[in-house]
Design an enzyme around this catalytic site. Structure first.
Site, PDB file in Angstrom:
ATOM      1  N   ASN A   1       0.826  -1.209   0.000  1.00  0.00           N
ATOM      2  CA  ASN A   1       0.000   0.000   0.000  1.00  0.00           C
ATOM      3  C   ASN A   1       0.862   1.262   0.000  1.00  0.00           C
ATOM      4  O   ASN A   1       1.984   1.247   0.503  1.00  0.00           O
ATOM      5  CB  ASN A   1      -0.940   0.007   1.219  1.00  0.00           C
ATOM      6  CG  ASN A   1      -1.853  -1.202   1.243  1.00  0.00           C
ATOM      7  OD1 ASN A   1      -2.086  -1.836   0.201  1.00  0.00           O
ATOM      8  ND2 ASN A   1      -2.326  -1.561   2.414  1.00  0.00           N
TER       9      ASN A   1
ATOM     10  N   HIS B   1       5.736  -0.915  -2.813  1.00  0.00           N
ATOM     11  CA  HIS B   1       5.294  -0.250  -4.038  1.00  0.00           C
ATOM     12  C   HIS B   1       5.391   1.271  -3.910  1.00  0.00           C
ATOM     13  O   HIS B   1       4.725   2.002  -4.631  1.00  0.00           O
ATOM     14  CB  HIS B   1       3.837  -0.644  -4.376  1.00  0.00           C
ATOM     15  CG  HIS B   1       3.729  -2.054  -4.886  1.00  0.00           C
ATOM     16  ND1 HIS B   1       2.552  -2.777  -4.859  1.00  0.00           N
ATOM     17  CD2 HIS B   1       4.659  -2.895  -5.375  1.00  0.00           C
ATOM     18  CE1 HIS B   1       2.759  -3.984  -5.363  1.00  0.00           C
ATOM     19  NE2 HIS B   1       4.035  -4.078  -5.669  1.00  0.00           N
TER      20      HIS B   1
ATOM     21  N   ASN C   1      -8.314 -12.523   5.295  1.00  0.00           N
ATOM     22  CA  ASN C   1      -8.940 -12.052   4.060  1.00  0.00           C
ATOM     23  C   ASN C   1     -10.422 -12.384   4.110  1.00  0.00           C
ATOM     24  O   ASN C   1     -10.814 -13.372   4.722  1.00  0.00           O
ATOM     25  CB  ASN C   1      -8.276 -12.726   2.849  1.00  0.00           C
ATOM     26  CG  ASN C   1      -8.496 -11.940   1.562  1.00  0.00           C
ATOM     27  OD1 ASN C   1      -9.626 -11.544   1.266  1.00  0.00           O
ATOM     28  ND2 ASN C   1      -7.442 -11.701   0.813  1.00  0.00           N
TER      29      ASN C   1
ATOM     30  N   ALA D   1     -10.566  -7.576   8.088  1.00  0.00           N
ATOM     31  CA  ALA D   1      -9.218  -7.419   8.654  1.00  0.00           C
ATOM     32  C   ALA D   1      -9.286  -6.676   9.986  1.00  0.00           C
ATOM     33  O   ALA D   1      -8.608  -7.054  10.954  1.00  0.00           O
ATOM     34  CB  ALA D   1      -8.336  -6.644   7.671  1.00  0.00           C
TER      35      ALA D   1
HETATM   36  N1  APR Z   1     -10.866  -7.366   5.210  1.00  0.00           N
HETATM   37  C1  APR Z   1     -10.070  -8.365   4.731  1.00  0.00           C
HETATM   38  N2  APR Z   1      -9.772  -8.523   3.410  1.00  0.00           N
HETATM   39  C2  APR Z   1     -10.302  -7.629   2.554  1.00  0.00           C
HETATM   40  C3  APR Z   1     -11.132  -6.566   2.970  1.00  0.00           C
HETATM   41  C4  APR Z   1     -11.405  -6.458   4.367  1.00  0.00           C
HETATM   42  N3  APR Z   1     -12.178  -5.474   4.844  1.00  0.00           N
HETATM   43  N4  APR Z   1     -11.511  -5.867   1.854  1.00  0.00           N
HETATM   44  C5  APR Z   1     -10.921  -6.465   0.802  1.00  0.00           C
HETATM   45  N5  APR Z   1     -10.200  -7.521   1.214  1.00  0.00           N
HETATM   46  C6  APR Z   1      -9.374  -8.409   0.394  1.00  0.00           C
HETATM   47  C7  APR Z   1      -9.997  -8.830  -0.913  1.00  0.00           C
HETATM   48  O1  APR Z   1     -10.738 -10.026  -0.746  1.00  0.00           O
HETATM   49  C8  APR Z   1      -8.753  -9.053  -1.797  1.00  0.00           C
HETATM   50  O2  APR Z   1      -8.285 -10.384  -1.668  1.00  0.00           O
HETATM   51  O3  APR Z   1      -8.212  -7.677   0.057  1.00  0.00           O
HETATM   52  C9  APR Z   1      -7.713  -8.101  -1.209  1.00  0.00           C
HETATM   53  C10 APR Z   1      -7.451  -6.875  -2.068  1.00  0.00           C
HETATM   54  O4  APR Z   1      -6.880  -7.310  -3.276  1.00  0.00           O
HETATM   55  P1  APR Z   1      -6.457  -6.223  -4.379  1.00  0.00           P
HETATM   56  O5  APR Z   1      -7.562  -5.255  -4.561  1.00  0.00           O
HETATM   57  O6  APR Z   1      -5.955  -7.005  -5.557  1.00  0.00           O
HETATM   58  O7  APR Z   1      -5.264  -5.416  -3.703  1.00  0.00           O
HETATM   59  P2  APR Z   1      -3.741  -5.856  -3.555  1.00  0.00           P
HETATM   60  O8  APR Z   1      -3.625  -7.326  -3.338  1.00  0.00           O
HETATM   61  O9  APR Z   1      -3.135  -4.979  -2.531  1.00  0.00           O
HETATM   62  O10 APR Z   1      -3.133  -5.470  -5.000  1.00  0.00           O
HETATM   63  C11 APR Z   1      -1.736  -5.631  -5.155  1.00  0.00           C
HETATM   64  O11 APR Z   1      -1.915  -4.521  -7.296  1.00  0.00           O
HETATM   65  O12 APR Z   1      -2.870  -2.830  -8.504  1.00  0.00           O
HETATM   66  C12 APR Z   1      -1.702  -3.233  -7.867  1.00  0.00           C
HETATM   67  O13 APR Z   1      -0.020  -1.865  -6.994  1.00  0.00           O
HETATM   68  C13 APR Z   1      -1.342  -2.284  -6.766  1.00  0.00           C
HETATM   69  O14 APR Z   1      -0.366  -2.787  -4.616  1.00  0.00           O
HETATM   70  C14 APR Z   1      -1.405  -3.135  -5.513  1.00  0.00           C
HETATM   71  C15 APR Z   1      -1.227  -4.538  -6.054  1.00  0.00           C
END
Ligand code: APR
Length: 250
Positions: free
Chosen positions: A103, A120, A214, A233
């Site tokens: 993040n 990142h 998750n 979370a």
């Molecule tokens: N509690 C727990 N898990 C959650 C919640 C919550 N309140 N809300 C969402 N999630 C989970 C979703 O189920 C999903 O698996 O968080 C995850 C978010 O996934 P992404 O949106 O893909 O985010 P992320 O994994 O951080 O993406 C990685 O992709 O776009 C690039 O650079 C960007 O750092 C980012 C990278």
């Protein structure tokens, strides 16, 4: 079922002073910041091919900066939620030694974690694409886009766009932390973006217990994670903290 796993997680954390948290956008959703790939996520509104690649930024920095400015205003107004504060408290208690985050929102530092690896990059700093000069975001006006350096070069946030390399220092530190940890809490990430998604695999190979937090299963769940704490979370990490606190008191 989940209560047993909360207990199991708390016992694993309690036994270790080498716990590493690896976090994604899901940990900040309860701070009001949409994640990327869930329904209603950022990539539903902004096509990553047009807004999140370094080629797109070079082709039209003004267009990408309109999204960055909107996101930046949201990030500036966001505050840590109980998931962030639980990780900060677990560091204070001597269990968490670092947070590796995908993040860019700075919420782990705002919550009080002191060893945060921004894998990142961060939205708080800008860099000139011509001369390399860096600025704190507050030093630069975003009234006119794209913002320009004193040398008139275009400024870009020190956020890693698709097509850019991971900052070498952050990558090395993250790999070392993953290799040496005894427990990895993988919180709120879909674990599909490389090379970040290799970090939990590195921890597993190093013998760590890998615990996912998750709302839903990911590709790690079956092949890498020892167990998943399914749910929010904020509520889940607060429950783990409460249990660790209780076990320390008992
Ligand atoms: N509690 C727990 N898990 C959650 C919640 C919550 N309140 N809300 C969402 N999630 C989970 C979703 O189920 C999903 O698996 O968080 C995850 C978010 O996934 P992404 O949106 O893909 O985010 P992320 O994994 O951080 O993406 C990685 O992709 O776009 C690039 O650079 C960007 O750092 C980012 C990278």
């Amino acid at each position: 079922m989940k209560e047993d796993l909360i207990q199991k997680t708390a016992e694993a954390v309690l036994r270790s002073n080498k716990v590493v948290a690896f976090t994604g956008a899901g940990i900040s959703v309860e701070s009001g910041i949409p994640d990327f790939r869930s329904a209603g996520g950022l990539w539903e509104r902004f096509d990553p091919a047009e807004y999140a690649t370094i080629e797109a930024f070079h082709a039209n920095p003004q267009k990408v900066w309109t999204m960055l400015r909107e996101m930046g205003n949201l990030l500036e107004s966001s505050r840590p939620n109980p998931a962030h504060t639980a990780l900060a408290q677990l560091e204070k208690m001597g269990h968490i030694r670092s947070v590796i985050t995908q993040n860019i929102d700075h919420l782990h530092q705002d919550a009080g974690n002191t060893r945060v690896i921004e894998y990142h990059g961060s939205h708080k700093r800008l860099i000139c694409l011509s001369c390399g000069r860096q600025y704190e975001k507050g030093e630069v006006s975003l009234d006119t886009l794209p913002p320009l350096c004193r040398c008139t070069g275009v400024l870009k946030p020190t956020v890693v766009f698709f097509g850019e390399p991971i900052p070498w220092g952050a990558h090395l530190q993250a790999m070392e932390e993953a290799r040496d940890c005894e427990v990895m809490l993988v919180v709120g990430t879909s674990a599909i973006v490389s090379p970040a998604c290799d970090i939990p695999v590195m921890a597993k190979r190093g013998g760590a217990v890998v615990v996912e937090v998750n709302r839903e299963e990911t590709q790690l769940t079956r092949y890498v994670s020892d167990w998943i704490l399914k749910g929010s979370a904020a509520r889940t990490l607060q429950a783990v903290l409460d249990r660790v606190t209780g076990l320390r008191g008992s």
